[in-house]
Write a protein that holds these residues in place. Structure first.
Motif, short mmCIF file in Angstrom:
data_model
loop_
_atom_site.label_atom_id
_atom_site.label_comp_id
_atom_site.label_asym_id
_atom_site.label_seq_id
_atom_site.Cartn_x
_atom_site.Cartn_y
_atom_site.Cartn_z
N LYS A 174 -8.97 -11.67 6.87
CA LYS A 174 -7.66 -11.93 7.45
C LYS A 174 -6.63 -10.92 6.95
CE LYS A 174 -4.07 -14.15 9.20
NZ LYS A 174 -3.73 -14.03 10.65
N VAL A 175 -6.62 -10.66 5.65
CA VAL A 175 -5.69 -9.69 5.07
C VAL A 175 -5.96 -8.29 5.63
CG1 VAL A 175 -4.90 -8.57 2.95
CG2 VAL A 175 -5.35 -11.04 2.97
N GLU A 178 -4.51 -7.90 9.12
CA GLU A 178 -3.05 -7.80 9.12
C GLU A 178 -2.59 -6.42 8.64
OE1 GLU A 178 -0.87 -9.94 10.34
OE2 GLU A 178 -2.54 -11.19 10.99
N LEU A 181 -3.00 -3.91 11.49
CA LEU A 181 -1.93 -4.06 12.47
C LEU A 181 -0.63 -3.43 11.96
CD1 LEU A 181 -2.56 -7.73 13.68
CD2 LEU A 181 -2.82 -5.65 15.04
N CYS A 182 -0.37 -3.59 10.67
CA CYS A 182 0.82 -2.97 10.07
C CYS A 182 0.72 -1.45 10.11
CB CYS A 182 0.98 -3.43 8.61
SG CYS A 182 1.54 -5.11 8.43
N ARG A 210 6.25 -7.22 10.89
CA ARG A 210 4.83 -7.33 10.59
C ARG A 210 4.56 -7.03 9.11
NH1 ARG A 210 1.71 -8.83 14.76
NH2 ARG A 210 0.31 -9.27 13.03
N CYS A 211 5.19 -5.99 8.58
CA CYS A 211 4.96 -5.63 7.18
C CYS A 211 5.48 -6.70 6.23
CB CYS A 211 5.61 -4.29 6.87
SG CYS A 211 4.72 -2.87 7.57
N ASP A 213 5.62 -9.97 6.71
CA ASP A 213 4.66 -11.07 6.68
C ASP A 213 3.37 -10.67 5.98
OD1 ASP A 213 6.31 -12.85 7.98
OD2 ASP A 213 5.45 -12.51 9.97
N ALA A 214 2.86 -9.48 6.30
CA ALA A 214 1.57 -9.07 5.77
C ALA A 214 1.62 -8.77 4.28
CB ALA A 214 1.06 -7.84 6.54
#
Length: 267
Positions: A174-175, A178, A181-182, A210-211, A213-214
């Motif tokens: 999951k990490v 993410e 995507l970042c 996004r960054c 949250d990630a």
């Protein structure tokens, strides 16, 4: 020249209490007195403010508190009478300051750019700074994730590496997704900044949201996977976790940038 060579430090004092990251919400007042201007107000979270050789201060020279126009930028040195700088303590150890102006007098030569039209250059500078900050956040989450993966491969429990546990594999996957995507979001924002793309603001908000949250996700999971050692001040995991929370609230938090992205998209 002194700034570009690294010999001089310039700080930007623009954020105010209860402004909610909106650059046009300025209560600091600048009133004309002959050939001079008198400034009064307070700025918060001025990055590197206590070490700066000069400050660029946003002040309202016309209009009401929330008007887009009527904001002027002033270049002020720290030794100007009426200006005080108080260092602030941040959880990530980054230097910041509280700047108070009480009847600070400056000449017309201190105005940066066009009077009453300071919002446009300030907005662009903050967007460019947000691209740089998002890139730093991407680097931070990538590094702590790599460190955590190495720990999962070497830390043994019940006679096997803990990275072989399915639950930890899922969380690590999951990490990883993410972060990727970042990476795409930050690259798109950086390219838009280089190319002068009209969608720069849209892509900046996408990358920052996004960054934010990630980075928090990656650091939270890192502390969980490191377990007890991740909770100690001596371990790097805690540093990354604190930096993630500070950067999430710098140049606009996740909620603010999602709202701006939605408005720019016409929602």
């Amino acid at each position: 020249p002194g700034i570009t060579s690294g010999e001089k430090i310039l700080a930007v004092a623009y954020q105010e209490a209860r402004s909610r990251y909106d650059l046009h919400r300025v209560t600091t007042q600048a009133s004309a007195e002959g050939d001079e201007w008198r400034l009064s107000g307070e700025k918060i979270q001025v990055l590197d403010g206590q070490n700066a050789d000069a400050l660029i201060v946003s002040a309202r020279t016309a209009g009401e508190q929330n008007d887009q126009d009527g904001i002027t930028l002033f270049l002020i040195t720290p030794d100007t009478p009426g200006l005080s700088i108080r260092p602030q303590t941040r959880v990530d150890s980054r230097a910041a300051a509280l700047v108070t102006l009480v009847g600070v007098k400056v000449g017309a030569a201190s105005i940066v750019g066009t009077p009453d039209q300071g919002l446009q250059p300030l907005s662009r500078i903050v967007d460019l700074a947000t691209v740089g900050l998002s890139a730093e956040m991407l680097g931070g989450m990538s590094q702590i994730f790599d460190d955590t993966l190495e720990y999962l491969k070497t830390r043994e429990q019940f006679g096997v590496a803990i990275g072989s546990f399915q639950a930890l594999k899922h969380r690590a996957a999951k990490v990883f997704m993410e972060i990727e995507l970042c990476r795409s979001s930050v690259m798109a924002a950086a390219n838009a900044a280089d190319d002068g793309d009209a969608d720069l603001a849209l892509l900046v908000s996408l990358a920052k949201a996004r960054c934010s949250d990630a980075f928090i996700l990656a650091t939270n999971e890192s502390v969980q996977m490191y377990a007890g050692i991740g909770m100690t001040d001596e371990h790097d995991a805690g540093f990354y976790l604190k930096r993630a929370r500070a950067t999430e609230m710098t140049f606009g938090d996740t909620a603010w940038h999602r709202d701006r992205w939605a408005r720019l998209r016409g929602y």
